[in-house]
Design an enzyme around this catalytic site. Structure first.
Site, PDB file in Angstrom:
ATOM      1  N   ASP A 225       0.823  -1.207   0.000  1.00  0.00           N
ATOM      2  CA  ASP A 225       0.000   0.000   0.000  1.00  0.00           C
ATOM      3  C   ASP A 225       0.861   1.263   0.000  1.00  0.00           C
ATOM      4  OD1 ASP A 225      -2.692   0.445  -0.249  1.00  0.00           O
ATOM      5  OD2 ASP A 225      -3.031   0.864   1.873  1.00  0.00           O
ATOM      6  N   ASP A 266      -9.335  -2.117   2.411  1.00  0.00           N
ATOM      7  CA  ASP A 266      -9.039  -1.552   3.723  1.00  0.00           C
ATOM      8  C   ASP A 266     -10.049  -2.002   4.775  1.00  0.00           C
ATOM      9  OD1 ASP A 266      -6.860  -0.145   2.664  1.00  0.00           O
ATOM     10  OD2 ASP A 266      -8.164   1.469   1.987  1.00  0.00           O
TER      11      ASP A 266
END
Length: 374
Positions: A225, A266
């Protein structure tokens, strides 16, 4: 006789579901801070996903048994966890290249059609949960479609087993309502219905067998990420260009058409780790439990608290620096370090990493023997 109960009182999941509905209703009527929408929606999705991952049943008053809500749940291995960021990077960059060189309209149509098809069944599966509770599985026993289809093509030979009961048919039909709404209007609430369903079913279908695999997956995606958000414009470009319900949308300024968004990864990725902490609690305490509602969940509470802290930190940093943030940068430490701290405080760090998730039943006799051994 077998009785099936949730590990917590059902009203808690119902309350969490009503909270999501309330947030969407309020946000549709007035400008609502994106922070409130993002935090409440993501936290409740994780909470619901974790507690609907499985049920606990007690057989003949002598054995507790965990039962997954999904027969198609896949257990991740260490190799899968190591490769997950790599495959994710290839897919992400591939989509980025497609959007750079091909017409966005065609790509959006293809991706939307694909996720709509999958989404109908995901939303239908989520609708089945309250439907089943209200009608006590009455319609689950009525088979509507039960047949096998053989596909015999040069590059594809497969047997498809179609098996749908009346309950599934009704819920899939209900799922067509948000589907039509999304296709015709791209309505943000319809988008979020699919996003929430994908999140809940994602947590339900991805199983971490132990904390070793969980830590490999989480920290691998931590660096994934960071690289794709801070190191390149790939993640942000794809998120803004990808016109499909794979993110939650939070409008906060109707006049200027401003909104925030949160990728489903997420929610799902930290969610499966939080669910593992819940399973750890349950496996440790079912050995001693007489009343299923008396089971305590300390590791889940710490891990879930770490998720809440991580998602709040994500939004605060995003506002302060006025730049999209890789949420896993804050969610991964929040979830994983909180569990480590709890294990260290309990003196159970070794036990934590030796734990293997299992769906085997635990009998009262076995519980007594194990307590004596302790």
């Amino acid at each position: 006789m077998t009785t099936v109960k949730s590990i917590i009182r059902p009203e808690r999941v119902v309350f969490a579901s009503l909270l999501i509905i309330l947030v969407h209703v309020v946000a549709s009527l007035m400008n609502t801070p994106a922070s409130i929408q993002l935090i409440l929606n993501s936290v409740t999705c994780v909470y619901i996903g974790c507690f609907l991952t499985f049920r606990v049943e007690r057989k003949h008053n002598e054995e507790f048994h965990k039962r997954s809500l999904s027969e198609d749940a896949e257990t991740m291995t260490s190799k899968d966890a190591f490769q997950f960021p790599l495959y994710g990077s290839l897919v992400l960059f591939g989509i980025y290249v497609l959007y750079k060189f091909l017409p966005k309209e065609y790509l959006s149509f293809i991706f939307t059609s694909h996720f709509m098809f999958i989404g109908i069944f995901c939303v239908g599966a989520v609708f089945e949960i309250p439907f089943s509770a209200v009608f006590q599985d009455k319609y689950e026993k009525v088979n509507v479609i039960k047949r096998k289809i053989n596909i015999n093509l040069p590059l594809l030979k497969k047997e498809i087993d179609l098996d749908f009961n009346l309950q599934q048919i009704i819920c899939i039909a209900l799922a067509l309502i948000p589907t039509v709404s999304y296709i015709l209007s791209r309505n943000w609430i319809a988008n979020n219905i699919f996003g929430i369903a994908f999140s809940v079913m994602g947590i339900n279908n991805l199983v971490l067998p132990n904390f070793k695999v969980g830590y490999i997956l989480m920290w691998g995606l931590f660096f994934y990420d960071i690289f794709w958000v801070y190191g390149t414009d790939v993640m942000v470009t794809v998120a803004k260009s990808f016109d499909a319900p794979i993110k939650l949308i939070f409008p906060f300024d109707w006049e200027n058409n401003k909104h925030s968004m949160l990728g489903l990864g997420d929610i799902v990725i930290p969610g499966v780790f939080v669910a593992l902490a819940l399973k750890y609690d349950i496996d440790q305490q079912l050995k001693k439990a007489i009343n299923i509602h008396a089971v305590k969940t300390p590791y889940f509470n710490w891990c879930f608290g770490g998720y809440i802290a991580g998602i709040i930190t994500t939004f605060v940093v995003m506002v302060v620096f006025n730049h999209p943030q890789p949420a896993l940068l804050f969610l991964v430490p929040g979830c994983t370090i909180s569990v480590l701290i709890k294990a260290l405080l309990d003196g159970k760090l070794k036990e934590l990493f030796l734990y293997e998730e299992s769906e085997k039943g635990i009998s009262n006799t076995q519980a007594v023997q194990e307590q004596k051994a302790d």
